[in-house]
Design a protein around this motif. Structure first.
Motif, PDB file in Angstrom:
ATOM      1  N   SER A 146     -34.593 -26.101  34.112  1.00 25.92           N
ATOM      2  CA  SER A 146     -34.032 -26.475  32.779  1.00 25.92           C
ATOM      3  C   SER A 146     -34.942 -27.007  31.691  1.00 25.92           C
ATOM      4  O   SER A 146     -35.049 -27.086  30.594  1.00 25.92           O
ATOM      5  CB  SER A 146     -32.727 -27.387  33.150  1.00 25.92           C
ATOM      6  OG  SER A 146     -33.234 -28.253  34.064  1.00 25.92           O
TER       7      SER A 146
ATOM      8  N   PHE B  54     -38.390 -14.256  25.722  1.00 21.53           N
ATOM      9  CA  PHE B  54     -38.188 -15.483  26.346  1.00 21.53           C
ATOM     10  C   PHE B  54     -38.226 -15.204  27.783  1.00 21.53           C
ATOM     11  O   PHE B  54     -37.751 -14.063  28.373  1.00 21.53           O
ATOM     12  CB  PHE B  54     -36.912 -15.823  26.115  1.00 21.53           C
ATOM     13  CG  PHE B  54     -36.451 -17.012  26.963  1.00 21.53           C
ATOM     14  CD1 PHE B  54     -37.273 -18.468  26.936  1.00 21.53           C
ATOM     15  CD2 PHE B  54     -35.357 -17.132  27.607  1.00 21.53           C
ATOM     16  CE1 PHE B  54     -36.719 -19.500  27.911  1.00 21.53           C
ATOM     17  CE2 PHE B  54     -34.466 -18.202  28.406  1.00 21.53           C
ATOM     18  CZ  PHE B  54     -35.277 -19.193  28.491  1.00 21.53           C
TER      19      PHE B  54
ATOM     20  N   ASP C 202     -37.276 -24.228  30.567  1.00 19.81           N
ATOM     21  CA  ASP C 202     -36.459 -23.483  29.467  1.00 19.81           C
ATOM     22  C   ASP C 202     -35.858 -24.183  28.297  1.00 19.81           C
ATOM     23  O   ASP C 202     -35.745 -23.440  27.312  1.00 19.81           O
ATOM     24  CB  ASP C 202     -35.300 -22.721  30.512  1.00 19.81           C
ATOM     25  CG  ASP C 202     -35.773 -21.840  31.543  1.00 19.81           C
ATOM     26  OD1 ASP C 202     -37.046 -21.568  31.572  1.00 19.81           O
ATOM     27  OD2 ASP C 202     -35.068 -21.529  32.398  1.00 19.81           O
ATOM     28  N   GLY C 203     -35.471 -25.495  28.592  1.00 14.95           N
ATOM     29  CA  GLY C 203     -34.753 -26.103  27.429  1.00 14.95           C
ATOM     30  C   GLY C 203     -35.803 -26.602  26.486  1.00 14.95           C
ATOM     31  O   GLY C 203     -35.577 -26.953  25.067  1.00 14.95           O
TER      32      GLY C 203
ATOM     33  N   GLN D 242     -37.077 -16.608  31.347  1.00 10.61           N
ATOM     34  CA  GLN D 242     -36.425 -17.599  32.073  1.00 10.61           C
ATOM     35  C   GLN D 242     -36.802 -17.948  33.411  1.00 10.61           C
ATOM     36  O   GLN D 242     -37.107 -16.980  34.220  1.00 10.61           O
ATOM     37  CB  GLN D 242     -34.746 -16.937  32.112  1.00 10.61           C
ATOM     38  CG  GLN D 242     -34.005 -18.064  32.736  1.00 10.61           C
ATOM     39  CD  GLN D 242     -32.571 -17.498  32.603  1.00 10.61           C
ATOM     40  OE1 GLN D 242     -32.050 -16.939  31.851  1.00 10.61           O
ATOM     41  NE2 GLN D 242     -31.875 -17.484  33.994  1.00 10.61           N
TER      42      GLN D 242
ATOM     43  N   SER E 160     -40.058 -23.987  26.310  1.00 11.82           N
ATOM     44  CA  SER E 160     -39.702 -22.564  26.735  1.00 11.82           C
ATOM     45  C   SER E 160     -40.995 -21.624  26.711  1.00 11.82           C
ATOM     46  O   SER E 160     -41.850 -21.678  25.843  1.00 11.82           O
ATOM     47  CB  SER E 160     -38.583 -21.859  25.995  1.00 11.82           C
ATOM     48  OG  SER E 160     -38.894 -21.953  24.444  1.00 11.82           O
TER      49      SER E 160
END
Length: 258
Positions: free
Chosen positions: A103, A97, A106-107, A99, A110
Motif C-alpha cells: 500500500s 500502473f 501503490d498509494g 500494482q 506508485s
C-alpha cells in the motif's frame, strides 16, 4: 580467455594496456593462479553471454554460469553485456500502473511500467522480504499479463540466496524468474559484471520476446563496495569515502539501462 595451470578456464577483460604490460580483470577471481603457468588468449571481443528463452526458470552466477546443476545455455545468439545505447526520446511515455500489492508504494509512490523505483534500507531491516514480496505480487491491473522477472543479487550470503530461491519456488513464480546470484564469498569483480549480465537478459526478454519484464537489483551498496575494492587494487585515485570518482557515472550507466 585465461587458462590456469590446472586447465581451468576463466573469463577476463582488458582494462589497461601499455608497451610493457596488459592488465586483465578476471571475472572469476585470481585465486590459485600461478602467473608463470597461466595462458591468456585475446579474443578481441567484449564479454558476451548466450541468450535463449530457456533462461527462464534458471539460476546463474554473475558471469552467467549455471548454478542449478543444469546444462549451460547453448544458443547462436550472443550479446555484449555492456549493452547498446538507447535513444531516450524514443522511449514510450510511462502510463501503465504496476500494482505491487504494497500500500505504501501503490498509494504514495506508485510505480508505472518503464520506471525505476529505488528502495533505501538499513542494515538489519527486512528489505529482502520486501523485494521478494514485490517479485511475487507485481502485476499490471486489468491485464492477464505476468511479468518475467530478472532477479540479480550481489554480495549475498548463502542464507539470503536460499531464501530468495525458496520464496520464488513456494509462490510458483520461479518458472518466470531468471536468477543471478553473486555470493559474498565470490570474487568482488563478479559483482561488477552481474548487473550488466542481468540487464542484457532483461533487454532480450523485453525487446526480442516482447515480454513484460521486472528487473530487481539488490543491492547496489554491495556493488559500490566491490567497485571500491577493485579500484583500490588497480591504484585508482579515491574520492569520497574511498570510492573511485567514476562510481556515479558507473551507477548512472546501470540505472539508465534499467
Amino acid at each position: 580467455v585465461v587458462r590456469d595451470h590446472r586447465g581451468r578456464k576463466r573469463n577476463g577483460q582488458v582494462i589497461r594496456s601499455s608497451e610493457e604490460l596488459i592488465l586483465v580483470q578476471v571475472f572469476e577471481g585470481t585465486d590459485d593462479m600461478d602467473l608463470e603457468n597461466t595462458w591468456v588468449r585475446f579474443l578481441e571481443t567484449p564479454y558476451e553471454i548466450a541468450l535463449s528463452r530457456d533462461v527462464l526458470g534458471r539460476v546463474f552466477n554473475g558471469v552467467g554460469v549455471p548454478q542449478d546443476n543444469r546444462p549451460p545455455i547453448t544458443s547462436r545468439l550472443r550479446r555484449n553485456v555492456n549493452g547498446s545505447p538507447a535513444n531516450p526520446a524514443m522511449r514510450a511515455y510511462p502510463r501503465e500502473f504496476i500494482q505491487t500489492g504494497i500500500s505504501t508504494i501503490d498509494g504514495l509512490n506508485s510505480l508505472v511500467r518503464g520506471q525505476k523505483l529505488p528502495i533505501f534500507s538499513g542494515s538489519g531491516l527486512p528489505h529482502n522480504n520486501l523485494v521478494a514480496q514485490i517479485v511475487r505480487q507485481a502485476k499490471l491491473p486489468g491485464e492477464e499479463s505476468q511479468f518475467a522477472v530478472v532477479f540479480a543479487a550481489m554480495g549475498v550470503s548463502y542464507d539470503d540466496a536460499r531464501f530468495f530461491q525458496e520464496e520464488f519456488e513456494s509462490s510458483g513464480v520461479l518458472g518466470n524468474v531468471v536468477m543471478f546470484v553473486n555470493l559474498a564469498v565470490a570474487p568482488p569483480i563478479e559483482s561488477l559484471i552481474l548487473p550488466r549480465t542481468a540487464l542484457t537478459v532483461a533487454e532480450y526478454l523485453a525487446f526480442d520476446l516482447d515480454l513484460h519484464v521486472l528487473v530487481v537489483l539488490t543491492d547496489m551498496t554491495h556493488y559500490s563496495e566491490a567497485l571500491r575494492e577493485v579500484a583500490t587494487a588497480k591504484g585508482d585515485v579515491p574520492a569520497r569515502k574511498g570510492y573511485p570518482g567514476y562510481l556515479y557515472s558507473d551507477l548512472a550507466e546501470i540505472y539508465e539501462r534499467a
